[in-house]
Design an enzyme around this catalytic site. Structure first.
Site, mmCIF file in Angstrom:
data_model
loop_
_atom_site.group_PDB
_atom_site.id
_atom_site.type_symbol
_atom_site.label_atom_id
_atom_site.label_comp_id
_atom_site.label_asym_id
_atom_site.label_seq_id
_atom_site.Cartn_x
_atom_site.Cartn_y
_atom_site.Cartn_z
ATOM 1 N N SER A 95 0.873 -1.181 0.000
ATOM 2 C CA SER A 95 0.000 0.000 0.000
ATOM 3 C C SER A 95 0.905 1.225 0.000
ATOM 4 O O SER A 95 1.536 1.519 1.019
ATOM 5 C CB SER A 95 -0.870 0.029 1.261
ATOM 6 O OG SER A 95 -1.596 -1.158 1.403
ATOM 7 N N LYS A 170 -7.265 1.799 -2.294
ATOM 8 C CA LYS A 170 -6.792 1.344 -0.979
ATOM 9 C C LYS A 170 -6.827 2.485 0.049
ATOM 10 O O LYS A 170 -7.140 2.272 1.229
ATOM 11 C CB LYS A 170 -5.373 0.772 -1.131
ATOM 12 C CG LYS A 170 -4.691 0.389 0.162
ATOM 13 C CD LYS A 170 -5.307 -0.808 0.860
ATOM 14 C CE LYS A 170 -4.587 -1.092 2.169
ATOM 15 N NZ LYS A 170 -5.171 -2.205 2.911
ATOM 16 N N LYS A 238 1.118 5.693 8.172
ATOM 17 C CA LYS A 238 1.666 5.816 6.805
ATOM 18 C C LYS A 238 0.549 5.958 5.778
ATOM 19 O O LYS A 238 0.586 6.830 4.913
ATOM 20 C CB LYS A 238 2.537 4.574 6.544
ATOM 21 C CG LYS A 238 3.067 4.380 5.157
ATOM 22 C CD LYS A 238 2.236 3.493 4.259
ATOM 23 C CE LYS A 238 2.031 2.089 4.760
ATOM 24 N NZ LYS A 238 1.261 1.246 3.846
HETATM 25 P P1 NAD Z 1 5.782 -5.825 7.514
HETATM 26 O O1 NAD Z 1 6.528 -4.674 8.067
HETATM 27 O O2 NAD Z 1 5.384 -6.957 8.405
HETATM 28 O O3 NAD Z 1 6.570 -6.460 6.255
HETATM 29 C C1 NAD Z 1 7.352 -5.740 5.340
HETATM 30 C C2 NAD Z 1 8.513 -6.624 4.919
HETATM 31 O O4 NAD Z 1 9.298 -5.944 3.937
HETATM 32 C C3 NAD Z 1 9.456 -6.969 6.085
HETATM 33 O O5 NAD Z 1 9.647 -8.364 6.155
HETATM 34 C C4 NAD Z 1 10.733 -6.236 5.726
HETATM 35 O O6 NAD Z 1 11.902 -6.880 6.206
HETATM 36 C C5 NAD Z 1 10.661 -6.224 4.211
HETATM 37 N N1 NAD Z 1 11.502 -5.198 3.584
HETATM 38 C C6 NAD Z 1 11.600 -3.887 3.915
HETATM 39 N N2 NAD Z 1 12.486 -3.268 3.107
HETATM 40 C C7 NAD Z 1 12.950 -4.219 2.251
HETATM 41 C C8 NAD Z 1 13.892 -4.202 1.201
HETATM 42 N N3 NAD Z 1 14.540 -3.073 0.860
HETATM 43 N N4 NAD Z 1 14.139 -5.355 0.530
HETATM 44 C C9 NAD Z 1 13.491 -6.501 0.871
HETATM 45 N N5 NAD Z 1 12.603 -6.584 1.863
HETATM 46 C C10 NAD Z 1 12.329 -5.451 2.556
HETATM 47 O O7 NAD Z 1 4.479 -5.186 6.820
HETATM 48 P P2 NAD Z 1 3.115 -5.934 6.409
HETATM 49 O O8 NAD Z 1 2.150 -5.793 7.519
HETATM 50 O O9 NAD Z 1 3.423 -7.251 5.814
HETATM 51 O O10 NAD Z 1 2.617 -4.920 5.262
HETATM 52 C C11 NAD Z 1 3.184 -4.872 3.977
HETATM 53 C C12 NAD Z 1 2.335 -3.946 3.112
HETATM 54 O O11 NAD Z 1 0.987 -4.448 3.065
HETATM 55 C C13 NAD Z 1 2.242 -2.515 3.683
HETATM 56 O O12 NAD Z 1 2.217 -1.598 2.631
HETATM 57 C C14 NAD Z 1 0.908 -2.529 4.428
HETATM 58 O O13 NAD Z 1 0.355 -1.242 4.538
HETATM 59 C C15 NAD Z 1 0.094 -3.453 3.538
HETATM 60 N N6 NAD Z 1 -1.008 -4.149 4.216
HETATM 61 C C16 NAD Z 1 -0.847 -4.714 5.456
HETATM 62 C C17 NAD Z 1 -1.919 -5.348 6.058
HETATM 63 C C18 NAD Z 1 -1.812 -5.966 7.442
HETATM 64 O O14 NAD Z 1 -2.853 -6.279 8.050
HETATM 65 N N7 NAD Z 1 -0.609 -6.169 7.969
HETATM 66 C C19 NAD Z 1 -3.153 -5.436 5.416
HETATM 67 C C20 NAD Z 1 -3.289 -4.910 4.145
HETATM 68 C C21 NAD Z 1 -2.217 -4.256 3.546
#
Ligand code: NAD
Length: 295
Positions: A95, A170, A238
């Protein structure tokens, strides 16, 4: 099909596992090695960089925190564009700001690489079940080509329009979720202070007009005092930041979003940024000195 998957956090891990279950071969990368280990155990192959993922895969999914992370993974040093062949497709399921999707799409296009924005709603439980709602922006023919891949992770994938339209959709979703959690927190604190058991309030109203997916998912967590994320307050900040930025650019004021943003900022300053967003209730608990719990 052989697919790349970059970003194996709360959402990326179960989404990648569902692609493996659907029979796809996966090459994965995350800056946190332990996250990759979990996928390797499930049958994926680990790469040492986003560039290496791109050297091995023609279709790559990214699931990263925010716009700068996607920009770095796609356009940065050792990023996807350094390893991608012409015709490679990037499905960015993070997102991020719609304007960032458009900027990254344009940089990719210059290199003959296609990018669609395909953020999701449903949180970790639906990521695990493979029933996410997926909203897509970009070239329609790319959407059609990857539709079956998206449906291995979701129960719906809707084409919303040109690049950035998925992320605009979104943002609308995130405004509704944030305001809904705030309303639920405010109302359940009122019931608690007025001496009515919040569990009884939940049972009484969840089937009526005030009932919602948000209420069903978040009230049980609040009553159990379970603030383990789920979706972190910091990630919701964010999203609201991206919503306010986008809204100001197009001239659409967001007075309620601005108010909930400040409530979330208060919780962040108090050290609750890593709590689930149902932790918004703590804002009211701080005001009243009472906790929303069943007696
Ligand atoms: P998270 O922080 O758990 O996961 C993000 C991952 O990206 C981490 O494992 C991190 O190590 C990795 N990462 C960061 N920088 C990186 C890089 N340069 N290279 C490789 N890997 C890298 O976040 P999440 O909750 O999984 O959310 C991910 C996305 O999905 C976000 O944009 C969030 O807004 C969206 N989202 C989350 C949810 C939820 O309920 N958690 C629901 C819908 C959408």
């Amino acid at each position: 099909m052989k697919l790349g998957f970059i970003g194996l956090g709360i959402m990326g891990k179960p989404m990648a596992k569902n692609l493996l279950k659907a029979g796809h071969e996966l090459v994965v990368y995350d800056i946190v090695k332990e996250n990759m280990d979990i996928l390797v155990e499930a049958g994926a192959r680990a790469a040492s960089s986003s560039k290496e993922v791109a050297q091995q895969c023609g279709i790559i999914i990214t699931m990263l925190p925010n716009s700068p992370h996607v920009k770095e993974v796609v356009c940065g040093e050792n990023g996807i564009l350094e390893g991608a062949k012409e015709g490679t497709i990037i499905i960015d399921m993070s997102s991020i700001a719609p304007s960032a999707s458009q900027e990254i799409y344009t940089i990719c296009k210059e290199k003959g690489v296609k990018l669609i924005d395909a953020p999701v709603s449903g949180g970790e439980p639906k990521a695990i079940d493979g029933t996410l709602s997926i909203m897509v922006g970009g070239d329609k023919e790319v959407f059609d080509k990857v539709y079956d891949i998206l449906m291995a992770m979701g129960s719906s994938a809707v084409y919303c329009g040109a690049t950035g339209a998925g992320n605009t959709t979104k943002l609308a979703n995130q405004i509704i979720v944030a305001l809904n959690i705030a309303a639920v927190s405010e109302a359940f604190m009122l019931a608690t202070k007025a001496g009515v058991d919040p569990k009884i309030v939940f049972d009484a109203i969840k089937g009526g007009l005030a009932g919602s997916t948000v209420m069903n998912a978040k009230v049980p967590m609040i009553l159990d005092r379970n603030f383990k994320p789920g979706f972190k307050i910091d990630l919701h900040i964010k999203d609201l930041n991206n919503a306010l930025d986008t809204a100001h650019k197009v001239g659409s004021p967001l007075p309620l979003t601005a108010q909930v943003m400040e409530m979330m900022q208060t919780l962040h300053a108090d050290g609750f940024g890593q709590c689930d967003h149902c932790g918004l209730v703590k804002f009211y608990e701080k005001l009243t000195g009472d906790e929303v719990v069943s007696k």
